[in-house]
Write an enzyme that holds these catalytic residues in place. Structure first.
Site, PDB file in Angstrom:
ATOM      1  CE1 TYR A  50      18.997 -34.327 -30.571  1.00 46.66           C
ATOM      2  CE2 TYR A  50      18.760 -32.416 -28.942  1.00 46.66           C
ATOM      3  CZ  TYR A  50      18.228 -33.431 -29.116  1.00 46.66           C
ATOM      4  OH  TYR A  50      17.167 -34.148 -28.810  1.00 46.66           O
ATOM      5  N   GLY A  57      27.237 -21.477 -29.626  1.00 47.53           N
ATOM      6  CA  GLY A  57      25.868 -21.273 -29.912  1.00 47.53           C
ATOM      7  C   GLY A  57      25.068 -21.889 -28.911  1.00 47.53           C
ATOM      8  CB  THR A  83      14.146 -32.227 -28.276  1.00 47.67           C
ATOM      9  OG1 THR A  83      14.646 -31.536 -27.082  1.00 47.67           O
ATOM     10  CG2 THR A  83      14.528 -31.959 -29.530  1.00 47.67           C
ATOM     11  CG  ASP A  84      13.106 -28.336 -24.449  1.00 48.86           C
ATOM     12  OD1 ASP A  84      13.961 -28.850 -24.894  1.00 48.86           O
ATOM     13  OD2 ASP A  84      12.900 -27.881 -23.240  1.00 48.86           O
ATOM     14  CD  GLU A  85      18.468 -29.161 -26.773  1.00 52.31           C
ATOM     15  OE1 GLU A  85      19.134 -28.723 -27.802  1.00 52.31           O
ATOM     16  OE2 GLU A  85      18.774 -30.110 -26.065  1.00 52.31           O
ATOM     17  CE  LYS A  91      14.219 -35.562 -31.905  1.00 50.07           C
ATOM     18  NZ  LYS A  91      13.826 -37.212 -32.162  1.00 50.07           N
TER      19      LYS A  91
END
Length: 356
Positions: A158, A292, A132-134, A162
């Site tokens: 999360y 956050g 993911t880009d997160e 990742k």
């Protein structure tokens, strides 16, 4: 054949359907069937001899070893993950177990399988990890979009889990030589999306006459990628990606959450107007922002275009119209996933009454 993990979830099931629609290579589909895994997503391939479904956990080393020995896949595509930020805030342990420990055990099983393959099969084997880009954190409004060289700065349980899984994949390449590929995608949307995420939740709540809860001021920015575009990008990376490389996959569609909800309301006003003649926009309700909450994500997808010739086929306008149309045409699927536990979760998370 290929082994797909997490292939009954949103992106995974779309990938399996897309893969089987595009060719005859079989798929072994491993999914734990948590709340977000749904075999109804795969109803159209039930009975298809090219599709073998196995219920199980990527953290079950004995099961993974058995599947690899029995089916001898030429590639593993790893979608299996806990993926909802809000759930990770309230209970991170499942994210650590699946996203970190599960990825580690899958990598170890893949390494054992790969190391014993004949030379030609060993050279052709691939382990593609979907991320993911997160993992890159948050961006200022005027900052350049995330590239593959961006420093990892995950801000939620999360995204931290990742990020850890991405680092494990990289380490198994560097240390053991495992032929890995990693993709980091932006926010996906489209058919079979479990209705806790923004777009399906807004569609489902709007049609049910419920509030449309938007965190804070709704000005959080995300890049949106239609799920079948994501599937085509993964196929391309699996086919021609350079070993050990990361490819960012984005839709070139930066939108605020509020703009997304307005678009959905306007489409529903057009396609299935409210009986009272009012706009679905009247159901929008701003709720307290989550802890956050990252303000902006954006993907720079020039590397995959430059190296592999991939660009998304859908614009946001075409993709969101297809998505809203799918949910209107598949009310039965929505009803089946809306268990009491799901309704309780949304009510607890957003503090908004969900109705009967």
């Amino acid at each position: 054949m290929i082994l797909v993990t997490g292939g009954a979830g949103f992106i995974g099931s779309n990938f399996v359907l897309d893969w089987l629609a595009g060719g005859d290579e079989p798929v072994v589909n491993l999914d734990k069937l948590t709340y977000a895994g749904n075999l109804a997503n795969l109803a159209s391939v039930q009975g298809d001899v090219r599709h073998t479904f196995v219920q199980g956990d990527i953290g079950d080393s004995a099961l993974i070893d058995r599947l690899l020995a029995e089916h001898r896949p030429r590639a593993i595509v790893n979608f299996a993950a806990e993926s909802h930020v809000d759930r990770s805030i309230h209970g991170a342990e499942d994210f650590i177990a699946t996203n970190i420990v599960g990825t580690f055990r899958l990598l170890e099983a893949a390494r054992g399988h790969w190391s014993q393959l004949p030379a030609d099969d060993k050279a052709a084997f691939r382990f593609l990890h979907v991320s993911t880009d997160e993992v890159y954190g948050t961006l200022a409004p005027d900052a350049p979009a995330f590239t593959e060289e961006h420093v990892y700065e995950p801000n939620s349980p999360y995204s931290a889990s990742k990020a850890a899984s991405d680092h494990l994949v990289r380490a198994w390449r560097h240390t053991h030589g495992l032929p890995v590929l990693t993709t980091n995608c932006s926010n996906n949307y489209g058919p079979y999306h479990f209705p806790e995420k923004l777009i399906p939740l807004m569609i489902v709540n709007a049609l049910a006459g419920k509030p449309l809860p938007i965190y804070g001021d709704g000005q959080q920015v995300r890049d949106w990628l239609y799920v079948t575009d994501h599937c085509s990008a993964i196929r391309r990376v699996l086919e021609a990606g350079r070993l050990g490389e990361t490819y960012n996959i984005g839709g070139w569609n930066e939108k605020t959450n509020l703009a997304i909800v307005h678009t959905i309301c306007d489409l529903l006003d057009e396609l299935q107007p409210r009986a009272d003649g009012q706009s679905y926009r009247t159901q929008i309700t701003h709720v307290q922002d989550r802890p956050g909450h990252d303000r902006r994500y954006a993907i720079d997808a020039r590397k995959i275009e430059r190296e592999l010739g991939w660009r998304p086929a859908e614009t946001f306008d075409t993709g969101i119209r297809k998505t809203v149309g799918w949910y209107l045409a598949n009310a039965g699927w929505v009803q089946n996933v809306q268990s009491g536990a799901y309704r309780d979760w949304v009510a607890t998370q957003y503090g908004v009454g969900q109705g009967a």
